[in-house]
Motif scaffolding. Structure first.
Motif, PDB file in Angstrom:
ATOM      1  N   TYR A 437       0.816  -1.189  -0.067  1.00  0.00           N
ATOM      2  CA  TYR A 437      -0.237   0.058   0.043  1.00  0.00           C
ATOM      3  C   TYR A 437       0.874   1.147  -0.080  1.00  0.00           C
ATOM      4  O   TYR A 437       1.847   1.194   0.300  1.00  0.00           O
ATOM      5  CB  TYR A 437      -0.919   0.058   1.341  1.00  0.00           C
ATOM      6  CG  TYR A 437      -1.964  -1.135   1.199  1.00  0.00           C
ATOM      7  CD1 TYR A 437      -3.227  -0.977   0.894  1.00  0.00           C
ATOM      8  CD2 TYR A 437      -1.460  -2.209   1.819  1.00  0.00           C
ATOM      9  CE1 TYR A 437      -4.299  -2.020   1.013  1.00  0.00           C
ATOM     10  CE2 TYR A 437      -2.439  -3.497   1.967  1.00  0.00           C
ATOM     11  CZ  TYR A 437      -3.668  -3.203   1.703  1.00  0.00           C
ATOM     12  OH  TYR A 437      -4.478  -4.191   1.543  1.00  0.00           O
ATOM     13  N   TRP A 438       0.332   2.286  -0.437  1.00  0.00           N
ATOM     14  CA  TRP A 438       0.983   3.392  -0.287  1.00  0.00           C
ATOM     15  C   TRP A 438      -0.034   4.314   0.885  1.00  0.00           C
ATOM     16  O   TRP A 438      -1.421   4.272   0.912  1.00  0.00           O
ATOM     17  CB  TRP A 438       0.691   4.709  -1.687  1.00  0.00           C
ATOM     18  CG  TRP A 438       1.696   4.174  -2.598  1.00  0.00           C
ATOM     19  CD1 TRP A 438       2.896   3.886  -2.391  1.00  0.00           C
ATOM     20  CD2 TRP A 438       1.283   4.010  -4.168  1.00  0.00           C
ATOM     21  NE1 TRP A 438       3.567   3.376  -3.746  1.00  0.00           N
ATOM     22  CE2 TRP A 438       2.665   3.580  -4.645  1.00  0.00           C
ATOM     23  CE3 TRP A 438       0.286   4.377  -4.843  1.00  0.00           C
ATOM     24  CZ2 TRP A 438       2.694   3.483  -5.890  1.00  0.00           C
ATOM     25  CZ3 TRP A 438       0.201   4.295  -6.009  1.00  0.00           C
ATOM     26  CH2 TRP A 438       1.520   3.897  -6.854  1.00  0.00           C
ATOM     27  N   ASP A 440      -0.906   7.665   2.862  1.00  0.00           N
ATOM     28  CA  ASP A 440      -1.023   9.316   2.922  1.00  0.00           C
ATOM     29  C   ASP A 440      -1.167   9.890   4.188  1.00  0.00           C
ATOM     30  O   ASP A 440      -1.891   9.420   5.071  1.00  0.00           O
ATOM     31  CB  ASP A 440      -2.263   9.563   2.148  1.00  0.00           C
ATOM     32  CG  ASP A 440      -2.167  11.167   1.828  1.00  0.00           C
ATOM     33  OD1 ASP A 440      -1.659  11.938   2.731  1.00  0.00           O
ATOM     34  OD2 ASP A 440      -2.836  11.554   0.851  1.00  0.00           O
ATOM     35  N   LYS A 445      -4.870   7.571   4.964  1.00  0.00           N
ATOM     36  CA  LYS A 445      -5.457   6.584   4.227  1.00  0.00           C
ATOM     37  C   LYS A 445      -4.466   5.668   3.723  1.00  0.00           C
ATOM     38  O   LYS A 445      -3.182   6.067   3.306  1.00  0.00           O
ATOM     39  CB  LYS A 445      -6.322   7.247   2.912  1.00  0.00           C
ATOM     40  CG  LYS A 445      -7.514   8.093   3.630  1.00  0.00           C
ATOM     41  CD  LYS A 445      -8.494   7.262   4.201  1.00  0.00           C
ATOM     42  CE  LYS A 445      -9.856   8.150   4.742  1.00  0.00           C
ATOM     43  NZ  LYS A 445     -10.797   7.055   5.400  1.00  0.00           N
ATOM     44  N   THR A 447      -3.677   3.182   0.213  1.00  0.00           N
ATOM     45  CA  THR A 447      -4.292   2.985  -1.123  1.00  0.00           C
ATOM     46  C   THR A 447      -3.413   1.753  -1.721  1.00  0.00           C
ATOM     47  O   THR A 447      -2.276   1.620  -1.827  1.00  0.00           O
ATOM     48  CB  THR A 447      -3.867   4.129  -2.159  1.00  0.00           C
ATOM     49  OG1 THR A 447      -4.588   5.272  -1.605  1.00  0.00           O
ATOM     50  CG2 THR A 447      -4.176   3.834  -3.458  1.00  0.00           C
TER      51      THR A 447
END
Length: 660
Positions: A437-438, A440, A445, A447
């Motif tokens: 995942y990335w 933020d 969150k 992503t």
């Protein structure tokens, strides 16, 4: 005994001419070859005393024969790789039948055996002569005495001591003993335990009087003050002279006495420190030819330390009653902007280490789980991935912690974070057991990264070109290119190495832009993207094990990687491999996942299952000596072969030079 010794009570230690270490115990003879222990025992029969395996003394003569003092005399038969009882008698029919408490060899090669309470036997190997000198004082026709210790000086004079508070000197021409009274006893009727000496002094170790020193020039006795208190009773078992230092084996630990400063240091067992002595009752102390110190105890077997060991390894591990590392299974290591080293463990959470003061501080910051699997410093924040606890972010300035979860189900595989990366495009990569995942930071969150969904990534690395390399458990080596393409290297690895490698543990780029890929069972893979070159380092090329955890490069250009059987250093220019183990000062030979780091001062940090090992590569002194190699065992169809009927061996495999 857990390591193969026949008994934990070590009574005598000697190194033979080939370098093997021999340990006498109350239940057999033990030989250590640097790797394992082999036990030798007599088979008791009518010719051999029942308690012949109770061994008190050892000595090797000039011809290489190892003599063994037990109830009577034994020796090791190297060709037969067995023990044999020495049944020879003197011309008068005398033969030892009681305990042989000491064996010494003079410069002519004559072997002397001290039989407790009876006398001294002398064997001359070249002529096969065997003589007996019963205990009778010179000038006293019927007066006898008992001796319990023996030493031979540089002039081949035989010194003995025992009861009656006297030091005795054997006159071999007359067969009598000259005596001199010891006038500085601390305890009446004390019992002598050991005699040793040099060209100036004879040192006498007693049960209660500690050490009394006899000056050979002044012909006078003096008492040495040992211990913290001059009035302390010191029970001495053995004395090792090492230049101006006396190593003294006592009932209360190992004493180090400096003849120059008159200062005594005591080493004792610390029940909360696994690296301390294994027992306080020390019975034997011996220095080998490589300046290794061997300490034999009553209950704790053998202890070893190198007196010239390169002090390039520091160890940090849990100590129950002391401020120390919390947790043993060290996994994640990183350094903040002020130089502190943050250490994540799999069994006790987080620690902070100050490399300047060398102080370790356990950190209770409110993690969601004590099992730390991923860590990264980003600005003033420490990103911590924990098992089933999601992402924990600790602000180093405000001391506040924030918690973020990929899945609302706390025990989902997505919340088990294994590796974290912050790339040059300011993307925060979160690698989990259930995908990549990335994250933020502004919104909190996660992503999913397209093409890396449901990929179990164990470790992540950004190379100098901006490509992201992922070590996958099941999907092999993966590259996420700068253009966003996902490239799997499993087929390439197979073509270049001939191995189907799908379990990758780590990936690391060195200063020369080469990748070093740790694998689960295929060693360490070198990959030069510029040339397309692959090299596999494995057990066949010098590695002790094919399980390679995480590589790191030192400031000298060497590559280091931990395995299950030691720490490996590779010189990429020469392909020279050197392995460091517990004998070099490591806590253990078993290292841990994702646990290799180089700090601002070029020190290397490695996590193990027993704590943290810190290595200073600049302090390592290269040992250019090559120890001799011996075959110590031979198996045929999975059966150990010994010399004798039905065996192809005519003598022991160690002594076999040619094979017909």
């Amino acid at each position: 005994m857990d390591d193969g010794l026949s008994h934990n009570d070590i009574t005598s230690i000697v190194q033979d001419k080939d370098g093997f270490m021999w340990f006498a115990t109350r239940d057999g003879l033990n030989r250590y070859d640097g790797n394992k222990v082999k036990v030798y025992r007599h088979k008791v029969n009518g010719r051999i005393p029942f308690d012949v395996n109770y061994i008190l003394s050892l000595c090797q003569d000039q011809g290489g024969t190892l003599w063994i003092g037990t109830k009577g005399i034994s020796r090791y038969n190297a060709k037969g790789d067995s023990l044999e009882y020495f049944c020879q008698k003197t011309k008068e029919g005398n033969a030892p039948s009681d305990m042989i408490v000491s064996i010494k060899v003079n410069s002519d090669g004559w072997v002397y055996f001290l039989e407790k309470g009876t006398g001294v036997y002398c064997y001359k190997p070249k002529s096969n002569d065997f003589h007996f000198y019963p205990f009778k004082e010179s000038g006293q026709e019927h007066t006898t005495f008992s001796a319990t210790a023996m030493w031979i000086d540089g002039s081949n004079r035989v010194w003995l001591g025992g009861d009656k508070g006297r030091l005795f000197l054997l006159d071999q021409s007359s067969g009598r003993y000259h005596s001199m009274k010891i006038d500085c006893f601390k305890s009446l009727n004390d019992q002598l335990q050991v005699i040793t000496g040099n060209e100036h002094f004879i040192y006498l170790g007693f049960q209660y009087s500690g050490i009394i020193r006899y000056d050979l020039d002044k012909k006078s006795f003096s008492f040495l003050t040992l211990g913290q208190d001059g009035g302390e009773m010191v029970f001495v078992h053995d004395i090792l002279i090492d230049e101006n230092i006396l190593w003294v084996a006592t009932e209360k630990g190992l004493l180090i006495y400096d003849e120059t400063t008159k200062h005594t240091t005591r080493l004792m067992r610390d029940y909360f420190d696994p690296l301390s002595l294994s027992d306080n009752a020390i019975y034997a102390v011996y220095k080998d030819r490589d300046n290794g110190l061997w300490v034999g105890t009553y209950f704790g077997g053998i202890n070893y330390v190198s007196l010239v060991q390169n002090r390039f390894i520091e160890s940090y591990y849990p100590l129950v009653d002391k401020y120390s590392l919390k947790g043993k299974a060290v996994r994640e290591i990183c350094q903040d902007s002020v130089g502190n080293i943050w250490i994540g463990t799999e069994d006790a959470g987080l620690n902070c280490f100050d490399p300047v003061t060398k102080t370790m501080t356990p950190m209770d910051i409110g993690l969601d789980h004590y099992n730390v699997h991923g860590m990264k410093i980003i600005g003033d924040e420490l990103y911590i991935g924990v098992f089933s606890g999601g992402l924990n972010i600790y602000n180093l300035k405000t001391k506040k912690i924030f918690h973020y979860y990929i899945s609302d189900d706390r025990y989902n595989v997505d919340n088990s974070i294994y590796s974290i990366c912050y790339d040059r495009r300011k993307r925060i990569w979160i690698c989990t057991q259930g995908g990549v995942y990335w994250f933020d930071r502004s919104t909190g969150k996660f992503t999913p990264v397209k093409g890396l969904e449901e990929v179990y990534v164990h470790n992540i690395c950004e190379d100098s070109a901006g490509n992201i390399w992922l070590a996958s458990m099941g999907k092999s080596l993966i590259c996420y290119t700068t253009g966003g393409e996902v490239v799997n290297y499993q087929e390439t690895l197979y073509q270049k190495t001939g191995c189907i490698i799908n379990r990758i543990l780590s990936v690391y780029e060195d200063q020369e832009k080469r990748l070093w890929i740790g694998t689960s069972s295929y060693g360490l893979i070198y990959y030069n993207p510029a040339e397309g070159q692959f090299i596999r380092y494995s057990m066949s090329t010098g590695l002790p094990d094919d399980m390679t955890y995480k590589a790191i490069q030192d400031n000298l250009g060497n590559i280091w990687v931990g395995t299950n059987r030691g720490l490996v250093r590779i010189n990429p220019s020469t392909n020279n491999v050197r392995v460091f183990t517990k004998s070099d000062g490591l806590l253990t030979n078993q290292f841990n996942y994702n646990s290799a780091f180089r700090d601002m001062q070029n020190r290397l940090y490695f996590g193990t299952i027993e704590g943290l090992s810190v290595v200073d590569p600049s302090e390592i002194k290269e040992d250019l000596s090559f120890p001799p190699v011996f075959l110590t065992g031979f198996q045929l169809y999975n059966r150990e072969m010994y010399p004798g009927k039905g065996s192809p061996l005519e003598q022991s495999i160690t002594c076999t030079k040619n094979w017909n």
